[in-house]
Design a protein around this motif. Structure first.
Motif, short mmCIF file in Angstrom:
data_model
loop_
_atom_site.label_atom_id
_atom_site.label_comp_id
_atom_site.label_asym_id
_atom_site.label_seq_id
_atom_site.Cartn_x
_atom_site.Cartn_y
_atom_site.Cartn_z
N CYS A 188 42.43 101.86 57.57
CA CYS A 188 41.12 101.26 57.84
C CYS A 188 41.15 100.29 59.01
O CYS A 188 40.13 99.68 59.33
CB CYS A 188 40.59 100.57 56.59
N GLY A 189 42.32 100.11 59.64
CA GLY A 189 42.39 99.23 60.81
C GLY A 189 42.72 97.79 60.45
O GLY A 189 43.50 97.52 59.54
N THR A 311 33.20 98.67 66.76
CA THR A 311 32.72 100.06 66.64
C THR A 311 33.34 100.92 67.73
O THR A 311 33.87 100.42 68.73
CB THR A 311 31.20 100.12 66.79
N GLY A 312 33.20 102.21 67.55
CA GLY A 312 33.70 103.16 68.55
C GLY A 312 33.04 102.95 69.90
O GLY A 312 33.68 103.17 70.95
N TYR A 313 31.76 102.55 69.92
CA TYR A 313 31.09 102.36 71.19
C TYR A 313 31.69 101.19 71.97
O TYR A 313 31.88 101.27 73.19
CB TYR A 313 29.58 102.15 71.00
N ILE A 314 32.00 100.10 71.27
CA ILE A 314 32.65 98.97 71.94
C ILE A 314 34.04 99.37 72.42
O ILE A 314 34.49 98.95 73.50
CB ILE A 314 32.71 97.75 71.00
N VAL A 315 34.73 100.22 71.65
CA VAL A 315 36.03 100.75 72.09
C VAL A 315 35.87 101.51 73.41
O VAL A 315 36.69 101.37 74.32
CB VAL A 315 36.66 101.64 71.01
N GLU A 316 34.82 102.31 73.53
CA GLU A 316 34.59 103.06 74.77
C GLU A 316 34.41 102.11 75.96
O GLU A 316 34.95 102.35 77.05
CB GLU A 316 33.35 103.95 74.62
N LYS A 335 37.09 105.70 64.92
CA LYS A 335 37.50 105.59 66.32
C LYS A 335 38.07 104.19 66.59
O LYS A 335 39.06 104.03 67.31
CB LYS A 335 36.33 105.88 67.25
N ALA A 336 37.45 103.18 66.00
CA ALA A 336 37.96 101.82 66.16
C ALA A 336 39.33 101.67 65.49
O ALA A 336 40.22 100.98 66.00
CB ALA A 336 36.97 100.82 65.56
#
Length: 512
Positions: A188-189, A311-316, A335-336
């Protein structure tokens, strides 16, 4: 007595104690004392691995009235809270206090434990689903105590929240108690919310479905804090990490709000090299990030960090070089989780490092911009994210109050009306975050700037942004919806809403 956000509070609440009223967002910051911790040291050769949860409970001295803590990194996929309380109930234990960093619909079995007297009090930062409804209707013997994410860490470190046994859902744990969240079937990170529990609880039990040989690698929570380890079939479903919206909205109204918010950030002068940023996981908040991303790329801006639940978007954005690093207290999607596992600049932060007002500097203090949501906002800019339109608990501060207090520019993004109800009102049902820490409200009809931000109003006076007073936005909303009838409450207090410093900012009363 009346506190600083004009809420009438009793001097004493049964099951809570003497009330310290909220006196201002920055009035209780200064010298504080952290508590000492009583631990049971381990001799060479002692085995920490136990055959069952029952054995762990008995070894930890479970008895009536104990406080048991849980973290929420598996969010709506968590199995650990339910399995522990089922075993507690089988042992005939009563009057348990549950200190869960958040409670989700998957924790519905907790309602029966409340009805049966197994659980009589709850401490949490966020609560939704059947448990929240049960609390709102008065089923819990004593009021629930609702913290902020940073406030919970503060409470644990000061022993305002005194944990007897912390149960840590461990995606990977070795035979001596070293834990990480990046390996195993339940990865879960980041485990940032579990760290204060591990450090300050009297006993700590790691519950894992991936028991590995010593030593585990990497180590996120170390063996020095863990008393016992129990291997189970599954600690949860990692797909449940994605609880709620974690995709950019496609709704035209949400996109309009997001575009206005990004324009406000750009006009504020904060969007420049070294920019720091946090946004929630909602669709509109993520759309703000998308518009900010476009501006950063167009102007070749390199940010310092993004923070929070990642979130995955911030990772991008991070992978595209728009931020040097990420500070992650929990991963909002898989993704995170993958990024946190593989990139050393994607860093863990504990709940205390994230938002505790009583340490030597929280990450929130270095935020330039924070994007927030709201169930209601009033004309004093107070925000409610605790109760819904019918007075039922449907959330809680989480990091809302912490980030609003720390950020240079705290922006609430919201539709002007939802479900034929105005979002901007004269007086919010419940104050979660005080208006003195909110700088702007962005709706599809326009933007309101907190009058205390004279510097921001001056900077924006020649912009093309649609700036209104908060009262003008409220009137717009009421012309569309009318003025709704107020929810009626009984006198009984079912939840106490603490501000991040441990003072009481509001109470939730039982719905009639």
């Amino acid at each position: 007595m009346i506190n600083a956000v004009k809420r009438e509070l009793p001097e004493y609440i049964e099951g809570y104690g003497k009330v310290k009223p909220f006196i201002g967002a920055y009035e209780n910051i200064g010298e504080v004392k952290k508590t000492s911790v009583k631990i049971k040291s381990v001799k060479p050769g002692e085995n920490k691995v136990l055959p069952s949860l029952r054995d762990a409970l008995l070894k930890c001295g479970i008895e009536d009235g104990k406080t048991l803590s849980f973290h929420h990194h598996l969010r709506n996929g968590d199995y650990v809270l339910n399995m522990v309380l089922e075993e507690v109930a089988k042992l005939g234990i009563k009057d348990i206090k549950v200190a869960a960093s958040s409670i989700f619909p998957c924790h519905a079995p907790l309602v029966e434990h409340i009805k049966n007297g197994v659980v009589t009090q709850i401490y949490t930062n966020y609560m939704s689903g059947p448990v929240a409804e049960a609390v709102s209707c008065g089923l819990l013997k004593y009021p629930a105590i609702m913290h902020t994410h940073g406030g919970r860490a503060r409470a644990i470190e000061s022993k305002d929240l005194d944990i007897d046994i912390a149960f840590i859902a461990a995606p990977t744990c070795d035979t001596y108690g070293n834990i990480n969240g990046v390996e195993g079937k339940s990865a879960c990170g980041s485990l940032g919310y579990a760290i204060p529990d591990a450090m300050y609880a009297e006993r700590v039990v790691a519950i894992t479905d991936n028991l590995v040989d010593y030593p585990a690698c990497p180590i996120e929570i170390s063996q020095e804090y863990v008393d016992y380890i129990v291997k189970v079939d599954s600690i949860g479903d990692p797909k449940g990490i994605v609880s709620g919206t974690t995709r950019i909205t496609k709704d035209p109204v949400g996109l309009k709000i997001a575009k206005l918010a990004a324009q406000l950030i750009d006009e504020s002068g904060l969007l420049k090299d070294g920019f720091s940023f946090q946004t929630g996981a909602g669709g509109t908040s993520l759309a703000v990030a998308a518009y900010v991303k476009d501006i950063m790329k167009r102007k070749n801006i390199k940010g310092s960090f993004a923070a929070g639940g990642i979130t995955g978007y911030i990772v991008e954005m991070f992978e595209e070089g728009l931020f040097k690093t990420l500070f992650d207290v929990q991963c909002f999607d898989l993704k995170a989780v993958e990024s946190y596992k593989n990139n050393k600049a994607h860093q863990r932060m504990s709940a205390s490092m994230y938002g505790n007002p009583h340490n030597k500097g929280a990450v929130v203090n270095n935020l330039d911009v924070m994007i927030l949501g709201a169930a209601e906002i009033d004309t004093d800019f107070n925000v409610n994210v605790t109760t819904g339109s019918k007075g039922i608990i449907m959330g809680g501060s989480g990091g809302h109050s912490d980030t609003a207090a720390g950020a240079e520019l705290a922006i609430v993004v919201t539709q002007l009306t939802k479900a034929r109800l105005p979002i901007i009102v004269d007086r919010v049902t419940t104050v979660t975050t005080p208006g003195e820490t909110i700088d702007a409200v962005v709706t599809e009809r326009g933007i309101a700037i907190n009058p205390k931000r004279k510097d921001l109003l001056e900077r924006l006076k020649d912009s093309n942004l649609p700036i209104f007073t908060i009262e003008e936005l409220k009137n717009m909303a009421e012309r569309l919806t009318g003025v709704p009838e107020k929810v009626e409450f009984d006198e009984r207090i079912v939840a106490v809403v603490e501000y991040r410093d441990g003072t009481v900012i509001d109470v939730v009363r039982q719905v009639r």
